[in-house]
Write a protein that holds these residues in place. Sequence first.
Motif, PDB file in Angstrom:
ATOM      1  N   THR A 105      62.946  90.375  62.886  1.00  0.00           N
ATOM      2  CA  THR A 105      62.621  89.022  62.464  1.00  0.00           C
ATOM      3  C   THR A 105      61.902  89.032  61.133  1.00  0.00           C
ATOM      4  O   THR A 105      61.047  89.887  60.892  1.00  0.00           O
ATOM      5  N   GLN A 106      62.252  88.096  60.252  1.00  0.00           N
ATOM      6  CA  GLN A 106      61.584  87.953  58.965  1.00  0.00           C
ATOM      7  C   GLN A 106      60.471  86.911  59.074  1.00  0.00           C
ATOM      8  O   GLN A 106      60.721  85.745  59.434  1.00  0.00           O
ATOM      9  N   LEU A 107      59.250  87.351  58.789  1.00  0.00           N
ATOM     10  CA  LEU A 107      58.095  86.469  58.825  1.00  0.00           C
ATOM     11  C   LEU A 107      57.688  86.115  57.396  1.00  0.00           C
ATOM     12  O   LEU A 107      57.719  86.988  56.510  1.00  0.00           O
ATOM     13  N   PRO A 108      57.294  84.869  57.140  1.00  0.00           N
ATOM     14  CA  PRO A 108      56.908  84.502  55.775  1.00  0.00           C
ATOM     15  C   PRO A 108      55.678  85.279  55.325  1.00  0.00           C
ATOM     16  O   PRO A 108      54.651  85.285  56.015  1.00  0.00           O
ATOM     17  N   GLN A 159      56.232  92.982  52.178  1.00  0.00           N
ATOM     18  CA  GLN A 159      57.123  91.864  51.886  1.00  0.00           C
ATOM     19  C   GLN A 159      58.247  92.253  50.934  1.00  0.00           C
ATOM     20  O   GLN A 159      58.076  93.041  50.014  1.00  0.00           O
ATOM     21  N   TRP A 183      59.441  87.819  52.315  1.00  0.00           N
ATOM     22  CA  TRP A 183      59.485  87.942  53.774  1.00  0.00           C
ATOM     23  C   TRP A 183      58.986  89.330  54.202  1.00  0.00           C
ATOM     24  O   TRP A 183      59.251  90.333  53.524  1.00  0.00           O
ATOM     25  N   CYS A 184      58.319  89.383  55.353  1.00  0.00           N
ATOM     26  CA  CYS A 184      57.902  90.637  55.978  1.00  0.00           C
ATOM     27  C   CYS A 184      58.721  90.829  57.251  1.00  0.00           C
ATOM     28  O   CYS A 184      58.666  89.981  58.150  1.00  0.00           O
ATOM     29  N   LEU A 211      63.400  81.245  62.320  1.00  0.00           N
ATOM     30  CA  LEU A 211      63.206  82.254  61.278  1.00  0.00           C
ATOM     31  C   LEU A 211      64.489  83.039  61.031  1.00  0.00           C
ATOM     32  O   LEU A 211      65.304  83.215  61.941  1.00  0.00           O
TER      33      LEU A 211
END
Length: 629
Positions: free
Chosen positions: A487-490, A511, A515-516, A560
């Motif tokens: 999953t890409q987290l902001p 990042q 995105w992280c 996401l």
Amino acid sequence: MRAQPSPPRSAMSSSFLPLTPAAIALDAQGRLMSPQYDDVYNAPSDAYGQTQTVFLQGNELPQRWRGRAAFTVCETGFGLGTNFLALWQAWRADPARSARLHMVSIEGHPFDRETLLALRDTHVPEPLRTLADALYAQWPARLPGLHRLELEGGAVTLTLAFGTAARIAPQLRARVDAYFFDGFVPRHNPEMWEPALLRRLARLAAPDATFATWCVAGPVRAALREAGFEVERREGAAGKWNIAVGHRAPWTARHRPVAPPPAAPHATLLVVGAGLAGAGVAHALARRGRAVTVLAPAAPAHHDHLAAALTPVIARDDNPRARLARAGSLAARRCWAHLPDSIVRRCGTLQLEHDDAQPLLAQALQSLQFPESWARAVTAAEAGALAGLPLARGGVWFADGMLVRPQALIDALLDHPLITRREGEVARVAGRGAGWSAEDAAGATLAHADHVILANASAAHGVLARSGLLAPLPRLAQMHALAGEVTQLPADALAGGPRCVVAGEGYLLPQVEGWCVAGGTYVHGATSSQVSAAGQLTNIGKAGGLLAAPPDLAGMAGALPGWAGWRAVLPGRLPAVGPLAHAEGMWLATGYASRGLSWSALMGEVIAAALEGEPAPLEADLLAGIAPR
């Protein structure tokens, strides 16, 4: 010099024996010596001449390598590298030299790079110092196992085998043309001249192999004869009264070499699969000048996979998975060194403890005694400083941890003039004459080659089954595909994200494009692999568990971006890599599970080295552990 002797059995508390560095001193004449063995490494005034007289001339070099595609030397005792440097220089100076030169050298007490650099101007012979600079620039960390160094654009390779001679010798796989026996004097270091050790090394000999040594002690000459050499005592020079030289006795089946000969120079090669496994194999072969065809479906497997991590592993007993992960990390750093930071970034990894009250990782690291330059224990505060974010716990810092763009890496590895990419989905393979045909579901031939490497993850299982090749492979028959997603987290919600890879129960990456990436999920028995709200909630939770003050991102689950894919998993979670014993010319590189990045370069090197007849880049027990079965 001069590998460390094996300790008595009573001193071994476990199967793992930490490496100890070289202890050095100067004698009254200013010569570098080992206090442990009360013997000198070499003296700069005569070391170069001794190497030329004893080891080069004693093995009839450079004459014997002329006209050959490759020539391999095995040495006992690396020391400062004088023998290797002199060998390399002689090879460079010979216009009729072999196309490639390999040396395998055993060393039980490795120097570190800083010590080598400090000794360079005083104890490396002056004619060899420029080459020494190139060698020391690649010098590996003091880690047990095999370390492959490439020089002259890969035409010269040095495999440094760090460990006691008694442990390392049975683990080597090579086809040796010449031996340099150069241990400390037998009365101080008898283990280096044991008949059993010499027999083990002699098993690697090519039919016309030769040897040379400065040691002419009667028991040593007797042990060499027992190992299968014909021995001659000659008058020495350059400070040596006498030397012993010889060649392999007439060949018998009992002395058959443990390494097979290389594939024919013009053999055709086909790699099935263009993921991390296939790209690693194709790139390794192309770097050696081999033309390769890569056959795979049109859709790239990692198209939407923004970023992933390559992280070493430690285990208190240094088990096979840990050793393979370490070797994979080192191979990737070497093989991908030419790639830009936008594809492969050495940012480091923090592997967090499960529980600060029981720092199992730190305890394992203390037992292993690895150098701090490669791995060191850190507190939670130190970990937070490295990551740039407050973290939940301390752990271990791996300087070699990498952030990788998977599809960009695959495309870069396959972007080689000797690699031809073709579209097609292989359903089965069939023996055709001396080679194999790859066929689609309708029976049409997609490609034909002398050697076929199935590197198509879990699809290899079906290809083997439909081709009638699976029955002798009970472990392969148990392969299954395991679904998972990331999953890409902001990054803005994570204060910009960590500066390094943070791993534990899951992972969180620095990042990329705002995105992280957080991951990952493991779904058994899934019929499809896809991004889901449930999977994203799991990954958000895993990322949060790594942070001291995690943000509340649960409300974003389901909205996401991310990536979903399959892992090819085998019992024991080790891959299946190598030739099929029951199908000549058929190879496997599959079952990488969650270690696709860790094993891509390494397993490519394993297969390419075998096909080229090079010294193996892995120990024999690890090769046996990953052999298809």
